[in-house]
Scaffold this motif. Structure first.
Motif, short mmCIF file in Angstrom:
data_model
loop_
_atom_site.label_atom_id
_atom_site.label_comp_id
_atom_site.label_asym_id
_atom_site.label_seq_id
_atom_site.Cartn_x
_atom_site.Cartn_y
_atom_site.Cartn_z
N ALA A 22 0.78 6.78 7.25
CA ALA A 22 0.21 8.15 6.97
C ALA A 22 -0.18 8.25 8.49
O ALA A 22 -1.04 8.98 9.55
CB ALA A 22 -0.52 8.63 6.05
N ALA A 23 -1.51 7.35 9.15
CA ALA A 23 -2.20 6.89 9.67
C ALA A 23 -1.69 6.63 11.61
O ALA A 23 -1.86 7.81 12.69
CB ALA A 23 -2.39 5.99 9.77
N ASN A 24 -0.14 6.76 11.27
CA ASN A 24 0.49 6.49 12.81
C ASN A 24 1.74 8.04 12.46
O ASN A 24 2.10 7.93 13.64
CB ASN A 24 1.35 5.56 12.80
CG ASN A 24 0.84 4.38 13.41
OD1 ASN A 24 -0.19 4.28 14.07
ND2 ASN A 24 0.90 2.98 12.26
N GLY A 25 1.46 8.82 11.94
CA GLY A 25 1.67 10.23 11.69
C GLY A 25 3.59 10.10 11.94
O GLY A 25 4.26 10.77 11.97
N ARG A 26 4.09 8.95 10.53
CA ARG A 26 5.34 8.69 9.63
C ARG A 26 5.64 8.38 9.03
O ARG A 26 4.96 7.94 8.19
CB ARG A 26 6.25 8.07 11.17
CG ARG A 26 5.14 6.55 11.50
CD ARG A 26 5.77 5.88 12.37
NE ARG A 26 5.04 4.85 12.91
CZ ARG A 26 4.95 3.79 13.79
NH1 ARG A 26 6.12 4.20 14.96
NH2 ARG A 26 4.15 3.09 13.98
N SER A 27 6.76 8.00 8.45
CA SER A 27 6.99 7.86 7.02
C SER A 27 7.21 6.39 7.44
O SER A 27 7.20 5.71 7.64
CB SER A 27 8.47 8.33 6.25
OG SER A 27 9.36 7.46 7.30
N MET A 28 6.83 6.18 5.47
CA MET A 28 6.65 4.26 5.19
C MET A 28 8.35 3.95 5.92
O MET A 28 8.02 3.11 6.43
CB MET A 28 6.69 4.82 3.79
CG MET A 28 5.86 3.12 2.73
SD MET A 28 5.45 2.77 1.75
CE MET A 28 7.27 2.55 0.84
N GLU A 29 9.35 4.16 5.46
CA GLU A 29 10.08 3.74 6.46
C GLU A 29 10.54 3.65 7.62
O GLU A 29 10.83 2.45 8.14
CB GLU A 29 11.72 4.61 5.65
CG GLU A 29 12.56 4.02 6.41
CD GLU A 29 14.15 4.87 5.38
OE1 GLU A 29 15.20 4.91 6.67
OE2 GLU A 29 14.49 5.59 4.78
N ALA A 30 10.20 4.67 8.63
CA ALA A 30 9.89 4.51 10.21
C ALA A 30 8.81 3.50 10.28
O ALA A 30 9.08 2.57 11.23
CB ALA A 30 9.53 5.76 10.33
#
Length: 84
Positions: A22-30
């Motif tokens: 979330a902090a990096n603005g991506r999905s957990m998978e990404a």
């Protein structure tokens, strides 16, 4: 592309991955793909700009242990198994 399943993941690790993603603005998978890619990527040596892989990095970590010697095995120690 391959699919990997990770079983028995500690729930705290999953929560930490979700927060990091979330902090990096991506999905957990990404986020996990990025973490895995970075962990196996070759790393340039800042002293001479050469690129080293994982094996060289591991060797460098253990090279700092002075006095660690692997004793040589005497030539007569190895012998064939006796199955009689």
């Amino acid at each position: 592309m391959s699919t990997v399943t990770i079983r028995n993941l500690d729930p705290q690790v999953k929560v930490a991955l979700q927060k990091r993603a979330a902090a990096n603005g991506r999905s957990m998978e990404a986020e996990m793909r990025d973490i895995l890619s970075q962990s196996v990527a070759e790393v340039p040596d800042p002293n001479n700009n050469r690129v080293y892989g994982l094996g060289t990095r591991i060797h460098t970590m253990f090279a700092e242990l002075d006095g660690l010697e692997i004793p040589e095995r005497p030539a007569d120690e190895a012998r064939a198994a006796d199955f009689s």
